[in-house]
Motif scaffolding. Sequence first.
Motif, PDB file in Angstrom:
ATOM      1  N   ILE A 145      51.858  17.395  16.053  1.00 48.90           N
ATOM      2  CA  ILE A 145      51.369  17.484  17.430  1.00 48.90           C
ATOM      3  C   ILE A 145      52.544  17.225  18.376  1.00 48.90           C
ATOM      4  N   PRO A 146      52.845  18.151  19.297  1.00 46.18           N
ATOM      5  CA  PRO A 146      53.980  17.958  20.217  1.00 46.18           C
ATOM      6  C   PRO A 146      53.639  16.992  21.341  1.00 46.18           C
ATOM      7  N   SER A 147      53.494  15.715  21.003  1.00 48.95           N
ATOM      8  CA  SER A 147      53.041  14.720  21.970  1.00 48.95           C
ATOM      9  C   SER A 147      54.212  14.038  22.666  1.00 48.95           C
ATOM     10  N   VAL A 148      53.992  13.661  23.930  1.00 50.58           N
ATOM     11  CA  VAL A 148      54.996  12.923  24.694  1.00 50.58           C
ATOM     12  C   VAL A 148      54.320  11.728  25.351  1.00 50.58           C
ATOM     13  N   ALA A 149      54.923  10.563  25.204  1.00 56.23           N
ATOM     14  CA  ALA A 149      54.358   9.337  25.762  1.00 56.23           C
ATOM     15  C   ALA A 149      54.607   9.273  27.261  1.00 56.23           C
ATOM     16  N   MET A 150      53.582   8.890  28.027  1.00 56.85           N
ATOM     17  CA  MET A 150      53.685   8.795  29.475  1.00 56.85           C
ATOM     18  C   MET A 150      53.034   7.483  29.925  1.00 56.85           C
ATOM     19  N   SER A 151      53.824   6.553  30.398  1.00 59.17           N
ATOM     20  CA  SER A 151      53.321   5.253  30.837  1.00 59.17           C
ATOM     21  C   SER A 151      52.825   5.323  32.273  1.00 59.17           C
ATOM     22  N   PRO A 152      51.588   4.866  32.555  1.00 59.96           N
ATOM     23  CA  PRO A 152      51.091   4.846  33.938  1.00 59.96           C
ATOM     24  C   PRO A 152      52.002   4.063  34.881  1.00 59.96           C
ATOM     25  N   PHE A 153      52.512   2.911  34.441  1.00 60.29           N
ATOM     26  CA  PHE A 153      53.406   2.117  35.288  1.00 60.29           C
ATOM     27  C   PHE A 153      54.655   2.919  35.641  1.00 60.29           C
ATOM     28  N   SER A 154      55.268   3.538  34.651  1.00 59.18           N
ATOM     29  CA  SER A 154      56.495   4.294  34.890  1.00 59.18           C
ATOM     30  C   SER A 154      56.237   5.554  35.705  1.00 59.18           C
ATOM     31  N   CYS A 155      55.007   6.075  35.648  1.00 57.44           N
ATOM     32  CA  CYS A 155      54.645   7.261  36.442  1.00 57.44           C
ATOM     33  C   CYS A 155      54.229   6.900  37.862  1.00 57.44           C
ATOM     34  N   GLY A 156      54.288   5.602  38.206  1.00 59.52           N
ATOM     35  CA  GLY A 156      54.002   5.183  39.577  1.00 59.52           C
ATOM     36  C   GLY A 156      52.548   4.894  39.879  1.00 59.52           C
ATOM     37  N   TRP A 157      51.708   4.770  38.846  1.00 58.14           N
ATOM     38  CA  TRP A 157      50.302   4.451  39.094  1.00 58.14           C
ATOM     39  C   TRP A 157      50.195   2.999  39.547  1.00 58.14           C
ATOM     40  N   SER A 158      49.301   2.748  40.515  1.00 49.81           N
ATOM     41  CA  SER A 158      49.089   1.385  40.997  1.00 49.81           C
ATOM     42  C   SER A 158      47.644   1.235  41.441  1.00 49.81           C
ATOM     43  N   THR A 159      47.246  -0.014  41.697  1.00 53.60           N
ATOM     44  CA  THR A 159      45.863  -0.293  42.069  1.00 53.60           C
ATOM     45  C   THR A 159      45.807  -1.129  43.348  1.00 53.60           C
ATOM     46  N   ARG A 160      44.615  -1.220  43.890  1.00 51.34           N
ATOM     47  CA  ARG A 160      44.332  -2.125  45.008  1.00 51.34           C
ATOM     48  C   ARG A 160      43.023  -2.817  44.669  1.00 51.34           C
ATOM     49  N   GLU A 161      43.073  -4.127  44.439  1.00 51.34           N
ATOM     50  CA  GLU A 161      41.910  -4.901  43.991  1.00 51.34           C
ATOM     51  C   GLU A 161      41.284  -4.246  42.750  1.00 51.34           C
ATOM     52  N   ARG A 162      42.149  -3.860  41.832  1.00 53.32           N
ATOM     53  CA  ARG A 162      41.813  -3.308  40.508  1.00 53.32           C
ATOM     54  C   ARG A 162      41.295  -1.869  40.546  1.00 53.32           C
ATOM     55  N   VAL A 181      51.429  17.652  24.584  1.00 50.45           N
ATOM     56  CA  VAL A 181      50.197  16.864  24.628  1.00 50.45           C
ATOM     57  C   VAL A 181      50.546  15.510  25.239  1.00 50.45           C
ATOM     58  N   PRO A 182      50.195  15.265  26.519  1.00 48.83           N
ATOM     59  CA  PRO A 182      50.503  13.973  27.135  1.00 48.83           C
ATOM     60  C   PRO A 182      49.709  12.846  26.461  1.00 48.83           C
ATOM     61  N   VAL A 183      50.392  11.745  26.184  1.00 42.92           N
ATOM     62  CA  VAL A 183      49.756  10.572  25.587  1.00 42.92           C
ATOM     63  C   VAL A 183      49.960   9.400  26.544  1.00 42.92           C
ATOM     64  N   LEU A 184      48.852   8.934  27.157  1.00 49.11           N
ATOM     65  CA  LEU A 184      48.908   7.796  28.070  1.00 49.11           C
ATOM     66  C   LEU A 184      48.228   6.598  27.423  1.00 49.11           C
ATOM     67  N   HIS A 185      48.360   5.443  28.051  1.00 52.64           N
ATOM     68  CA  HIS A 185      47.744   4.234  27.492  1.00 52.64           C
ATOM     69  C   HIS A 185      47.362   3.269  28.604  1.00 52.64           C
ATOM     70  N   GLY A 186      46.445   2.367  28.284  1.00 56.43           N
ATOM     71  CA  GLY A 186      46.148   1.284  29.214  1.00 56.43           C
ATOM     72  C   GLY A 186      47.425   0.511  29.473  1.00 56.43           C
ATOM     73  N   ASP A 187      47.608   0.023  30.714  1.00 56.26           N
ATOM     74  CA  ASP A 187      48.913  -0.527  31.072  1.00 56.26           C
ATOM     75  C   ASP A 187      48.787  -1.656  32.082  1.00 56.26           C
ATOM     76  N   ALA A 188      49.807  -2.483  32.146  1.00 57.19           N
ATOM     77  CA  ALA A 188      49.934  -3.463  33.219  1.00 57.19           C
ATOM     78  C   ALA A 188      50.571  -2.748  34.404  1.00 57.19           C
ATOM     79  N   THR A 197      47.719  -6.249  37.769  1.00 62.92           N
ATOM     80  CA  THR A 197      46.469  -6.283  37.021  1.00 62.92           C
ATOM     81  C   THR A 197      46.617  -5.387  35.803  1.00 62.92           C
ATOM     82  N   ILE A 198      45.522  -5.222  35.060  1.00 63.46           N
ATOM     83  CA  ILE A 198      45.497  -4.316  33.914  1.00 63.46           C
ATOM     84  C   ILE A 198      44.701  -3.070  34.282  1.00 63.46           C
TER      85      ILE A 198
END
Length: 329
Positions: A145-162, A181-188, A197-198
């Motif tokens: 599977i041609p998968s590539v890891a993509m971290s939400p933190f490194s991609c600039g994802w953020s939250t406001r009050e979770r 095939v993008p592979v993301l994960h739950g992240d800090a 937050t998580i």
Amino acid sequence: METNQTDIKLKTPIRCIVKLGGAAITCKNEFEKINEANLVTVSSQLREAMMFGSSSGSVLEMDWSKRPGMTESLVKVDDFKEQQVLDFSSFVVIHGAGSFGHFQASTSGVHRGGLNQPLVKAGFVATRISVSSTFIQIIGIKRGIPSVAMSPFSCGWSTRERNIASADVSAVVEALDSGFVPVLHGDAVLDEALGCTILSGDVIISHLAAHLKPQFVVFLTDVFGVYDRPPAEPNAVLLREIAVREDGSWSVVNPTLEDSDKQVEISVASHDTTGGMVTKISEAAMIAKHGIDVYIVKAATEHSLTALSGKLRDKIPDDWLGTVIRHVS
């Protein structure tokens, strides 16, 4: 909510978004221990589902790393020169951390915020080191599977009050359009109000589904689906179909429960900072509101392969074990 894009256009419509539950792919009550048998089976099923309806082709390793104890990589690079271009359906994979990250986050209180505290800041770093492990990507690569890891933190994802405040999915779209095939994960992640937050994989999958509009979504778990009480309890009943209304509220339509007003009882592991099955059902209901079928099924079983292959969209077989969550008018 700022998402940094208004009109997402994919070259090829996305077929499926898959959530690999942490409890299904790790030994969740054992510190940073992978369930290798399940991972191998899940990866094989993912590849089969991605190739569904097309010629299978040969499977070549995409991990060219030299392993401990080896003098050289086992991959024969020249084999790729003769390989035909494989036709993969567009999939996105999100995996839960399981026993990776949850203990660090819960011990330090990362999910509660307070990044100015030394323990929380150290826990944030420790959590990200743990969850950023590429074990899912490596297993996928070994199955062709041609998968590539993509971290939400490194991609600039953020939250406001979770709640998601910023989540640019352009990198995911570019990866899909390039045949990965993008592979993301739950992240800090950073939180504008709390400091940090998580961000759970279940919230990530709900956000991606709303913007990418897949044909269907599959949650792979360590149990056969959603039950009316913790499945380990006597007389627990598997809820085969849940209907979601326009306002996001939901009700069980199959089987008919004796007490239709009874709340489904849910248990959450003490170290789970992401909400467990409670969050899973809520996010699945939000996905179904968009007219996208959601299947919750036990990983590494014949039932999970059926769901991943898209065979449930027309008719649910009587012998299929899992939970279907659908929108009703």
